[in-house]
Scaffold this motif. Structure first.
Motif, mmCIF file in Angstrom:
data_model
loop_
_atom_site.group_PDB
_atom_site.id
_atom_site.type_symbol
_atom_site.label_atom_id
_atom_site.label_comp_id
_atom_site.label_asym_id
_atom_site.label_seq_id
_atom_site.Cartn_x
_atom_site.Cartn_y
_atom_site.Cartn_z
ATOM 1 N N SER A 18 74.275 87.234 77.548
ATOM 2 C CA SER A 18 73.529 86.105 78.106
ATOM 3 C C SER A 18 74.206 84.762 77.867
ATOM 4 C CB SER A 18 72.119 86.074 77.509
ATOM 5 O OG SER A 18 72.163 85.753 76.130
ATOM 6 N N ASN A 19 75.251 84.738 77.059
ATOM 7 C CA ASN A 19 75.944 83.485 76.752
ATOM 8 C C ASN A 19 77.213 83.313 77.580
ATOM 9 O OD1 ASN A 19 74.409 82.235 74.402
ATOM 10 N ND2 ASN A 19 74.697 84.333 73.667
ATOM 11 N N LYS A 20 77.256 83.967 78.719
ATOM 12 C CA LYS A 20 78.429 83.923 79.589
ATOM 13 C C LYS A 20 78.105 83.205 80.892
ATOM 14 C CE LYS A 20 80.695 88.205 78.048
ATOM 15 N NZ LYS A 20 81.337 89.450 78.526
ATOM 16 N N PRO A 21 79.129 82.857 81.676
ATOM 17 C CA PRO A 21 78.868 82.332 83.027
ATOM 18 C C PRO A 21 78.226 83.419 83.890
ATOM 19 C CG PRO A 21 81.127 81.880 82.317
ATOM 20 C CD PRO A 21 80.564 82.848 81.346
ATOM 21 N N GLY A 22 77.304 83.021 84.727
ATOM 22 C CA GLY A 22 76.664 83.996 85.583
ATOM 23 C C GLY A 22 75.683 83.361 86.548
ATOM 24 N N VAL A 23 75.005 84.223 87.304
ATOM 25 C CA VAL A 23 73.956 83.791 88.226
ATOM 26 C C VAL A 23 72.656 84.452 87.794
ATOM 27 C CG1 VAL A 23 75.409 83.311 90.214
ATOM 28 C CG2 VAL A 23 74.617 85.652 89.818
ATOM 29 N N TYR A 24 71.546 83.802 88.114
ATOM 30 C CA TYR A 24 70.261 84.326 87.678
ATOM 31 C C TYR A 24 69.209 84.168 88.767
ATOM 32 C CZ TYR A 24 69.433 79.356 86.822
ATOM 33 O OH TYR A 24 69.316 77.998 86.968
ATOM 34 N N PHE A 25 68.186 85.020 88.692
ATOM 35 C CA PHE A 25 67.051 85.007 89.602
ATOM 36 C C PHE A 25 65.788 84.846 88.770
ATOM 37 C CE2 PHE A 25 70.400 87.364 91.569
ATOM 38 C CZ PHE A 25 70.278 87.204 92.947
ATOM 39 N N LEU A 26 64.982 83.859 89.075
ATOM 40 C CA LEU A 26 63.673 83.700 88.454
ATOM 41 C C LEU A 26 62.628 84.209 89.434
ATOM 42 C CD1 LEU A 26 64.009 80.066 87.019
ATOM 43 C CD2 LEU A 26 64.595 82.232 85.898
ATOM 44 N N PHE A 27 61.832 85.177 89.005
ATOM 45 C CA PHE A 27 60.831 85.786 89.878
ATOM 46 C C PHE A 27 59.423 85.456 89.407
ATOM 47 C CE2 PHE A 27 64.499 88.664 90.515
ATOM 48 C CZ PHE A 27 64.565 88.633 91.899
ATOM 49 N N GLY A 28 58.550 85.203 90.357
ATOM 50 C CA GLY A 28 57.148 84.928 90.051
ATOM 51 C C GLY A 28 56.348 84.847 91.327
ATOM 52 N N ILE A 29 55.252 84.080 91.292
ATOM 53 C CA ILE A 29 54.363 83.929 92.439
ATOM 54 C C ILE A 29 54.344 82.468 92.875
ATOM 55 C CG2 ILE A 29 51.997 84.181 93.278
ATOM 56 C CD1 ILE A 29 53.393 86.827 92.750
ATOM 57 N N ASP A 30 54.476 82.257 94.175
ATOM 58 C CA ASP A 30 54.427 80.908 94.725
ATOM 59 C C ASP A 30 52.992 80.384 94.686
ATOM 60 O OD1 ASP A 30 55.279 78.587 96.264
ATOM 61 O OD2 ASP A 30 54.249 79.520 97.954
ATOM 62 N N ASP A 31 52.800 79.208 94.134
ATOM 63 C CA ASP A 31 51.453 78.656 93.979
ATOM 64 C C ASP A 31 50.765 78.392 95.315
ATOM 65 O OD1 ASP A 31 51.704 78.677 91.230
ATOM 66 O OD2 ASP A 31 52.419 76.610 91.103
ATOM 67 N N ASP A 32 51.513 77.972 96.311
ATOM 68 C CA ASP A 32 50.906 77.591 97.584
ATOM 69 C C ASP A 32 50.488 78.792 98.423
ATOM 70 O OD1 ASP A 32 51.215 74.888 97.012
ATOM 71 O OD2 ASP A 32 53.231 74.826 97.880
ATOM 72 N N SER A 33 51.373 79.792 98.517
ATOM 73 C CA SER A 33 51.104 80.927 99.406
ATOM 74 C C SER A 33 50.555 82.152 98.700
ATOM 75 C CB SER A 33 52.387 81.321 100.139
ATOM 76 O OG SER A 33 53.359 81.808 99.219
ATOM 77 N N GLY A 34 50.747 82.231 97.380
ATOM 78 C CA GLY A 34 50.349 83.427 96.657
ATOM 79 C C GLY A 34 51.300 84.590 96.857
ATOM 80 N N SER A 35 52.438 84.335 97.497
ATOM 81 C CA SER A 35 53.428 85.380 97.770
ATOM 82 C C SER A 35 54.474 85.426 96.659
ATOM 83 C CB SER A 35 54.115 85.116 99.110
ATOM 84 O OG SER A 35 53.188 85.092 100.170
ATOM 85 N N GLN A 36 55.250 86.520 96.635
ATOM 86 C CA GLN A 36 56.336 86.632 95.672
ATOM 87 C C GLN A 36 57.370 85.534 95.922
ATOM 88 O OE1 GLN A 36 57.379 90.917 94.339
ATOM 89 N NE2 GLN A 36 56.955 91.080 96.518
ATOM 90 N N ALA A 37 57.869 84.957 94.846
ATOM 91 C CA ALA A 37 58.796 83.840 94.970
ATOM 92 C C ALA A 37 60.012 84.074 94.085
ATOM 93 C CB ALA A 37 58.114 82.529 94.592
ATOM 94 N N VAL A 38 61.122 83.417 94.453
ATOM 95 C CA VAL A 38 62.352 83.536 93.683
ATOM 96 C C VAL A 38 63.084 82.202 93.683
ATOM 97 C CG1 VAL A 38 63.685 84.345 95.684
ATOM 98 C CG2 VAL A 38 64.488 84.856 93.365
ATOM 99 N N TYR A 39 63.694 81.895 92.559
ATOM 100 C CA TYR A 39 64.609 80.762 92.451
ATOM 101 C C TYR A 39 65.941 81.324 91.978
ATOM 102 C CZ TYR A 39 66.853 76.466 90.874
ATOM 103 O OH TYR A 39 67.740 75.433 90.692
ATOM 104 N N ILE A 40 67.042 80.902 92.619
ATOM 105 C CA ILE A 40 68.376 81.409 92.308
ATOM 106 C C ILE A 40 69.224 80.276 91.756
ATOM 107 C CG2 ILE A 40 70.449 82.524 93.236
ATOM 108 C CD1 ILE A 40 68.647 83.640 95.486
ATOM 109 N N GLY A 41 69.903 80.522 90.642
ATOM 110 C CA GLY A 41 70.731 79.496 90.037
ATOM 111 C C GLY A 41 71.993 80.065 89.420
#
Length: 298
Positions: A48-71
């Protein structure tokens, strides 16, 4: 020809809801999935202490649908710590780093840009990235290596349980003919079907997840009272989110949409209960039911 792959998944505490480490045999990349509640425990993982990409998964507050943030980050764990206070929606992170030291800052920026592009095109999750990251310039060899990395990343992400990068349908064109998926690593043949109802026409393909009604398919403007409530709600949802829209006085699908069954798809299209396995036909005028009976085991 499809190519089989061997994947190993290690459950840190023996639980499927805890930290999981996943890898494809003979690939230098690796994935780690962790619930938000165990972010501190990732400090014990050098990965986890290396360079990389990540996905944060959860629920979108507005739509109630599955949501993702990519960084992306030069140190994934440090960046995730910042997201504990900066982003509230997520409850799971999946990140990808390399077992060797070959991923550079430019590489992970390239990955981030391409992954955001693919997630937006797949349109399965609400994408919470406000802007599309600029694609950095890489030497041709590095670029091709990163595209290969993305292919394996997408496979592992799906195995972990998220299809955020998977298009609902892979096709170059759909008529009443065989449609060949263009990615050689996933080459297969799917069957195209058509539903003709009064003056309506809809096209679809069947895949391992269900049936994908294709962009441009027509939808009845009327529904009957006996249409099940679940179908009424789904139909309204598709209109609310723009998947079905009124264009020049006709209701049509503005993008490909995956349904769980031919019957669900057909009912949404015609506006009343109908047996989808007997109303979708291929070029040889065979219904889905006919084809299933031909291929059923003895």
């Amino acid at each position: 020809m499809s190519i089989g792959r061997t994947i190993r998944i290690y459950l840190d505490d023996g639980s499927i809801t805890g930290i999981r480490h996943a890898e494809i045999v003979n690939w230098t990349g690796q994935a780690i999935s962790a619930p938000r509640t165990q972010l501190k425990a990732l400090a014990g993982w050098p990965e986890s202490n290396k360079p990389g990409v990540y996905f944060l998964f959860g629920i979108d507050d507005d739509s109630g649908s599955q949501a993702v943030y990519i960084g992306e980050a030069e140190n994934v764990l440090e960046r995730l710590g910042q997201h504990l206070t900066g982003k509230d929606f997520w409850n799971e992170v999946v990140f990808f780093t390399s077992k060797d030291e070959n991923l550079t800052k430019s590489h992970v920026k390239y990955l981030e840009s391409r992954l955001v592009e693919q997630a937006r095109a797949a349109n399965r999750y609400v994408l919470l990235n406000g802007n599309s990251p600029q694609l950095p310039s890489l030497p041709r060899g590095d670029r091709d290596s990163m595209e290969e990395f993305i292919g394996n990343l997408r496979t592992l992400l799906g195995v972990i349980g998220h299809k955020a990068l998977e298009p609902v349908a892979r096709h170059e064109k759909v008529k009443q003919e065989q449609v060949v998926i263009p990615n050689p690593a996933e080459e297969t043949t799917v069957q195209a079907f058509t539903l003709n109802h009064k003056k309506l026409k809809a096209n679809a393909i069947v895949n391992n997840e269900g049936i994908v009604v294709l962009q441009g398919s027509e939808v009845s403007s009327e529904t009957v009272n006996s249409l099940p409530e679940g179908y009424k709600k789904l139909r309204q949802q598709l209109q609310d989110n723009g998947t079905i829209a009124n264009i020049s006085g006709r209701l049509i699908f503005t993008r490909d949409h995956l349904f769980t069954s031919p019957t669900q798809a057909a009912a949404i299209i015609v506006g009343y209960s109908i047996n989808g396995r007997t109303c979708w036909f291929d070029k040889q005028d065979r219904s889905i039911k006919d084809l299933e009976e031909q291929t059923a085991p003895d």
